[in-house]
Design a protein around this motif. Sequence first.
Motif, mmCIF file in Angstrom:
data_model
loop_
_atom_site.group_PDB
_atom_site.id
_atom_site.type_symbol
_atom_site.label_atom_id
_atom_site.label_comp_id
_atom_site.label_asym_id
_atom_site.label_seq_id
_atom_site.Cartn_x
_atom_site.Cartn_y
_atom_site.Cartn_z
ATOM 1 N N LEU A 164 33.273 -42.529 -4.934
ATOM 2 C CA LEU A 164 32.598 -43.434 -4.023
ATOM 3 C C LEU A 164 33.464 -43.657 -2.789
ATOM 4 C CD1 LEU A 164 31.262 -46.155 -6.480
ATOM 5 C CD2 LEU A 164 30.243 -43.967 -5.845
ATOM 6 N N GLY A 205 27.267 -42.455 -4.610
ATOM 7 C CA GLY A 205 26.670 -42.614 -5.921
ATOM 8 C C GLY A 205 25.772 -41.444 -6.283
ATOM 9 N N VAL A 208 25.013 -45.734 -9.280
ATOM 10 C CA VAL A 208 25.670 -44.749 -10.144
ATOM 11 C C VAL A 208 24.948 -44.777 -11.489
ATOM 12 C CG1 VAL A 208 27.772 -44.157 -11.391
ATOM 13 C CG2 VAL A 208 27.902 -44.935 -9.015
ATOM 14 N N ALA A 220 28.816 -48.224 1.839
ATOM 15 C CA ALA A 220 29.189 -47.534 0.616
ATOM 16 C C ALA A 220 28.333 -46.285 0.434
ATOM 17 C CB ALA A 220 29.028 -48.456 -0.580
ATOM 18 N N TRP A 236 35.976 -53.083 -5.179
ATOM 19 C CA TRP A 236 34.745 -52.500 -5.707
ATOM 20 C C TRP A 236 34.256 -53.378 -6.859
ATOM 21 C CZ3 TRP A 236 32.012 -48.650 -3.586
ATOM 22 C CH2 TRP A 236 32.655 -47.774 -2.704
ATOM 23 N N THR A 284 25.663 -48.763 -3.886
ATOM 24 C CA THR A 284 25.274 -47.379 -4.157
ATOM 25 C C THR A 284 25.095 -47.225 -5.661
ATOM 26 O OG1 THR A 284 25.863 -45.040 -3.802
ATOM 27 C CG2 THR A 284 27.692 -46.560 -4.229
ATOM 28 N N TYR A 331 27.079 -50.054 -7.438
ATOM 29 C CA TYR A 331 28.463 -50.313 -7.058
ATOM 30 C C TYR A 331 28.513 -50.810 -5.615
ATOM 31 C CZ TYR A 331 30.281 -48.271 -11.322
ATOM 32 O OH TYR A 331 30.595 -48.036 -12.643
#
Length: 120
Positions: free
Chosen positions: A19, A8, A116, A5, A35, A114, A93
Amino acid sequence: VQLQASGGGLVQAGASLRLSCAASGRTSTYYVMGWFRQVLGKEREFVAAIRWTGGSPYYADAVKGRFTISRDNAKNAVYLQMNSLKPEDTAVYYCATGRGPIVVATYDYWGQGTQVTVSS
C-alpha cells in the motif's frame, strides 16, 4: 493536508501487497504517519505507524513480522508492505497523519481508504 491511499486489491492467502500513501499540503515533521484498517461493522483499528523524523516504527501485534511500514520523506509518501496475508487481514485500509501513534483520535487527517481482500 490531503492523503491519497492506493495499492489495495484481491489476493490469495499467503500473497503480498504494498500500500502507498501520498501526502500533499503542509504536514508537520513531528507528526506520525499511520495505517489503520476497518471491517464493516467494527471499529477502526491501528495497524502500523512511523514518524517522519525517524525512530522505531509501531506495529499492532496482529501484523508484527508480516507487515513493514516505511517512508520516503522526499516524496512525502508512506508505504505498507504486507506479506503472508491472511483472510483476517481483509479490511479497508486507511492512512492518516497526526500526533499518533496508536489511538485513532490522535490523527487529524485521513485518506479515503483502499480495500484489501484476502481469499482463503
